[in-house]
Design an enzyme around this catalytic site. Sequence first.
Site, PDB file in Angstrom:
ATOM      1  N   HIS A  69     -28.892 -49.836 -16.080  1.00 52.40           N
ATOM      2  CA  HIS A  69     -30.158 -50.243 -15.453  1.00 52.40           C
ATOM      3  C   HIS A  69     -29.826 -51.326 -14.422  1.00 52.40           C
ATOM      4  CE1 HIS A  69     -32.431 -47.715 -18.167  1.00 52.40           C
ATOM      5  NE2 HIS A  69     -31.611 -48.128 -19.129  1.00 52.40           N
ATOM      6  N   THR A 105     -38.146 -47.700 -19.029  1.00 46.94           N
ATOM      7  CA  THR A 105     -39.544 -47.664 -19.454  1.00 46.94           C
ATOM      8  C   THR A 105     -40.479 -48.076 -18.315  1.00 46.94           C
ATOM      9  OG1 THR A 105     -38.650 -48.539 -21.513  1.00 46.94           O
ATOM     10  CG2 THR A 105     -41.035 -48.360 -21.353  1.00 46.94           C
ATOM     11  N   TYR A 136     -38.813 -42.818 -17.550  1.00 44.34           N
ATOM     12  CA  TYR A 136     -39.098 -42.276 -18.882  1.00 44.34           C
ATOM     13  C   TYR A 136     -40.177 -41.195 -18.855  1.00 44.34           C
ATOM     14  CZ  TYR A 136     -36.819 -45.520 -22.222  1.00 44.34           C
ATOM     15  OH  TYR A 136     -35.936 -46.208 -22.999  1.00 44.34           O
ATOM     16  N   ARG A 233     -27.684 -42.970 -31.990  1.00 44.59           N
ATOM     17  CA  ARG A 233     -28.661 -43.926 -32.511  1.00 44.59           C
ATOM     18  C   ARG A 233     -28.934 -43.713 -34.011  1.00 44.59           C
ATOM     19  NH1 ARG A 233     -32.939 -45.499 -30.151  1.00 44.59           N
ATOM     20  NH2 ARG A 233     -32.870 -44.538 -28.109  1.00 44.59           N
ATOM     21  N   ASP A 291     -25.422 -48.126 -20.978  1.00 40.31           N
ATOM     22  CA  ASP A 291     -26.844 -48.484 -20.960  1.00 40.31           C
ATOM     23  C   ASP A 291     -27.000 -49.956 -20.552  1.00 40.31           C
ATOM     24  OD1 ASP A 291     -29.541 -47.950 -21.122  1.00 40.31           O
ATOM     25  OD2 ASP A 291     -29.648 -47.970 -23.307  1.00 40.31           O
ATOM     26  N   SER A 295     -32.831 -53.470 -22.192  1.00 37.40           N
ATOM     27  CA  SER A 295     -33.194 -54.317 -23.320  1.00 37.40           C
ATOM     28  C   SER A 295     -32.902 -53.512 -24.578  1.00 37.40           C
ATOM     29  CB  SER A 295     -34.678 -54.684 -23.269  1.00 37.40           C
ATOM     30  OG  SER A 295     -35.473 -53.520 -23.353  1.00 37.40           O
TER      31      SER A 295
HETATM   32 ZN    ZN Z   1     -32.666 -44.886 -22.843  1.00 41.67          ZN
END
Ligand code: ZN
Length: 386
Positions: A69, A105, A136, A233, A291, A295
């Site tokens: 990002h 997001t 997103y 994840r 990533d 956040s």
């Molecule tokens: Zn993601």
Amino acid sequence: MHESPPLMLIRAATVFCPAPIGVADILLGGGRILAIQPDLPIATLALPVKIIDGLGLWACPGLVDGLVHVSGGGGEGGFASRTPALNPGDAIAAGITSIIGALGTDDITRSHADLLAATRSLQASGITGYALTGSYHVPVTTLTGSVRADLTLIPDIIGVGELAIADHRGSQPEAHELARIAAEARVGGMLAGKAGTVLIHVGDGDEHLRLLHAVCDAHEVPIRQWQPTHINRSQGLLSAALAWTRRGGSIDLTTSTTAALTASGDVVAAQALHWLFANGVPLAQISMSSDGQASLPHFDAEGELLDLEVARVGSLLETVRSAVIELHCAFADTITTVTRSPAEIWGLRSKGQLRVGADADVLLLDPAQIEPVALIAGGRLHLLRQ
Ligand code: ZN
């Protein structure tokens, strides 16, 4: 950063292309790799050459980080929780020479114009920046009005994403909506000679990759156009991903994590990689990305935000180190997942490989600690440690 003469020679390094080829010299010039072979007779050229002693070091392609990002991310805990833009020095220090930037997001206060400017500003450090259109959400936000036009007209926009599935923050898209976006990306990519890959943020919902399977069952989009990320994840998602790879799909592991996330089920990327190798997933179908600047939110059982940390691009090389030193994964296999595999998945033909004609992006590592000693990014030398 040091100003360099037009030619640079890495002398007698152990070379991983990323396939291992033994000890060789690497000649760089004009931002490209000019030759790779043992004992290059460079003295006969009578040209100024910057010599870098590679003896005892490992040379591999500069790392390709498929999701950062770059212009900052987050904001899921209110405006005070927005994360800052990437500091290019952090990427250089971590051996990264190519970065794919994406929104996340927040596509309201952050824009593709800002993302594009941030990825282009990396060039001043020698890092090659690319950007993704979309975010997103569905319907997708774009720079020019359509995914197809963004891919066709903007040279550094190479794909779409990250589109969220199986996540409470996503738009809960239907299969036909995803298929339409991928088709737009495919056509725009074909017109501009790009892969048009669609990056899919897979959340922690129980549906895992079900929606992507449904898209591939019902629509004509080739499976290799999808790049689902955050596959580590949970062990449940990682296990579910095996069926996706058997179908020919590629998957991306996220190297940034936190103690709180691993305590709540995140599989550390190095362990996930080791597990994928043990399960025979082909190297060409596995990539890892940091990533970076995302956040890393911690939600409670009701989905309420507790707190968050900022993801680091440095986690990419740290994961390679951990996989090789602690888990005894083969270095050549491990480094492939952060060089050649992501470059091929994203259609970056001159990246991720040490071969004649490829871009002069070379990382020199101390093999004992997998620590960067030098990085050549876009033909420019950054001596990190001597
Ligand atoms: Zn993601």
